[in-house]
Design a protein around this motif. Structure first.
Motif, PDB file in Angstrom:
ATOM      1  N   HIS A 136       9.746   5.881   2.811  1.00 57.22           N
ATOM      2  CA  HIS A 136       9.053   7.019   2.470  1.00 57.22           C
ATOM      3  C   HIS A 136       9.838   7.842   1.622  1.00 57.22           C
ATOM      4  CE1 HIS A 136      11.119   9.360   5.358  1.00 57.22           C
ATOM      5  NE2 HIS A 136      11.103   8.508   6.089  1.00 57.22           N
ATOM      6  N   LEU A 167      -7.821   5.854   3.068  1.00 55.50           N
ATOM      7  CA  LEU A 167      -7.035   5.048   3.970  1.00 55.50           C
ATOM      8  C   LEU A 167      -7.805   4.870   5.336  1.00 55.50           C
ATOM      9  CD1 LEU A 167      -4.510   3.594   5.519  1.00 55.50           C
ATOM     10  CD2 LEU A 167      -3.542   5.922   5.931  1.00 55.50           C
ATOM     11  N   GLY A 175       1.741   8.419   8.426  1.00 55.88           N
ATOM     12  CA  GLY A 175       1.152   7.549   7.352  1.00 55.88           C
ATOM     13  C   GLY A 175       1.854   6.208   7.451  1.00 55.88           C
ATOM     14  N   LEU A 225      -3.081  -0.849   8.760  1.00 55.80           N
ATOM     15  CA  LEU A 225      -3.912  -1.478   7.817  1.00 55.80           C
ATOM     16  C   LEU A 225      -3.527  -2.828   7.350  1.00 55.80           C
ATOM     17  CD1 LEU A 225      -5.965  -0.806   5.701  1.00 55.80           C
ATOM     18  CD2 LEU A 225      -4.666  -0.055   4.214  1.00 55.80           C
ATOM     19  N   LEU A 259       0.744   5.497   0.285  1.00 56.66           N
ATOM     20  CA  LEU A 259      -0.278   6.633   0.809  1.00 56.66           C
ATOM     21  C   LEU A 259       0.489   7.930   0.397  1.00 56.66           C
ATOM     22  CD1 LEU A 259      -2.425   7.921   2.671  1.00 56.66           C
ATOM     23  CD2 LEU A 259      -0.710   7.856   4.404  1.00 56.66           C
ATOM     24  N   LEU A 307      -0.202   2.845   7.800  1.00 55.51           N
ATOM     25  CA  LEU A 307      -0.420   1.662   6.620  1.00 55.51           C
ATOM     26  C   LEU A 307       0.097   0.409   7.230  1.00 55.51           C
ATOM     27  CD1 LEU A 307       1.583   3.408   3.466  1.00 55.51           C
ATOM     28  CD2 LEU A 307      -1.000   3.158   3.888  1.00 55.51           C
ATOM     29  N   ALA A 346       0.852  -1.405  -0.037  1.00 53.02           N
ATOM     30  CA  ALA A 346      -0.018   0.045   0.044  1.00 53.02           C
ATOM     31  C   ALA A 346       1.012   1.180  -0.017  1.00 53.02           C
ATOM     32  CB  ALA A 346      -0.818   0.036   1.010  1.00 53.02           C
ATOM     33  N   TYR A 363       5.175  10.425  -0.474  1.00 60.07           N
ATOM     34  CA  TYR A 363       4.603   9.161  -0.461  1.00 60.07           C
ATOM     35  C   TYR A 363       5.249   8.298   0.665  1.00 60.07           C
ATOM     36  CZ  TYR A 363       2.165   9.519  -4.877  1.00 60.07           C
ATOM     37  OH  TYR A 363       1.383  10.014  -5.903  1.00 60.07           O
ATOM     38  N   THR A 364       4.327   7.591   1.292  1.00 64.38           N
ATOM     39  CA  THR A 364       4.730   6.658   2.207  1.00 64.38           C
ATOM     40  C   THR A 364       4.177   5.387   1.654  1.00 64.38           C
ATOM     41  OG1 THR A 364       4.780   7.810   4.365  1.00 64.38           O
ATOM     42  CG2 THR A 364       4.354   5.538   4.431  1.00 64.38           C
TER      43      THR A 364
END
Length: 210
Positions: free
Chosen positions: A89, A203, A51, A58, A11, A55, A9, A93-94
């Motif tokens: 990261h 997210l 983030g 999740l 983010l 993530l 994923a 973005y991460t």
């Protein structure tokens, strides 16, 4: 026996973040992650750290792995029982990857001013590949990301000794299209990663449904 898997994923931490949601996000991230977030010096770094925590939550909870089982080894690599986790990261973005097999993930913004380090960290063949490419910047960062993935998968190594062009690595790398970035994972040959790219609202929506 559960089939092999790799969940990835990303983010977009530069997407709109409602300030009213931040307390809930911090609560979900857990105490250890909140301490990491507080230690960051800039708002952007705090976003990236937040983030990464979300993530990880999740991907772990989707596979039934408790968030509080996540620890970091002396090299800084995250470890969880019964699976392999990798975090990265770069830019806005991460990225997180969770797999039944050893995995490394990396996301890098394309920054042309960094190309000169190829002379020190790339093999002769990697430099030839970069110089022969119609897009030297993209090729440089693809190679760099692959080296980073190997380090995150296997532990700290000398970048000059990581030969990303070797045939045995060819089927392990999975490049993810992302404009202005190199985004790569390294996982077992038999695995095709499942990839999703999210913004903050998406997210949180997914976390709410767990």
């Amino acid at each position: 026996m559960e089939p092999s898997y790799a969940d990835i994923a990303l983010l977009d931490c530069g997407s709109r973040l409602d300030p009213c949601r931040v307390p809930d996000m911090l609560e979900l991230a857990g105490e250890a992650r909140r301490q990491k977030i507080a230690a960051q010096k800039t708002d952007q770094d705090r976003r990236l750290s937040l983030g990464a925590g979300l993530l990880a939550r999740l991907l772990l909870l989707r596979r039934g792995i408790a968030l509080d089982s996540l620890v970091f080894d002396p090299d800084g690599r995250p470890t969880v029982p019964g699976a392999f986790l990798s975090l990265s990261h770069g830019g806005r973005y991460t990225m997180a990857g969770l797999s039944s097999n050893p995995i490394g993930v990396d996301v890098e913004p394309h920054q042309p001013e960094r190309l000169n380090i190829a002379d020190h960290f790339f093999t002769e063949e990697e430099r030839r590949q970069m110089d022969g490419s119609p897009d030297r910047v993209a090729r440089f960062f693809q190679i760099w990301s692959r080296k980073e993935c190997l380090i995150k998968r296997d532990g700290l190594q000398d970048l000059r000794e990581l030969h990303t062009e070797l045939p045995e690595y060819g089927e392990w790398f999975h490049d993810i299209p992302l404009t202005g970035y190199s985004c790569t994972s390294c996982v077992g040959r038999e695995i095709t990663p499942r990839v999703e790219i999210l913004d903050w609202e998406q997210l949180m929506g997914r976390l709410k449904n767990l």
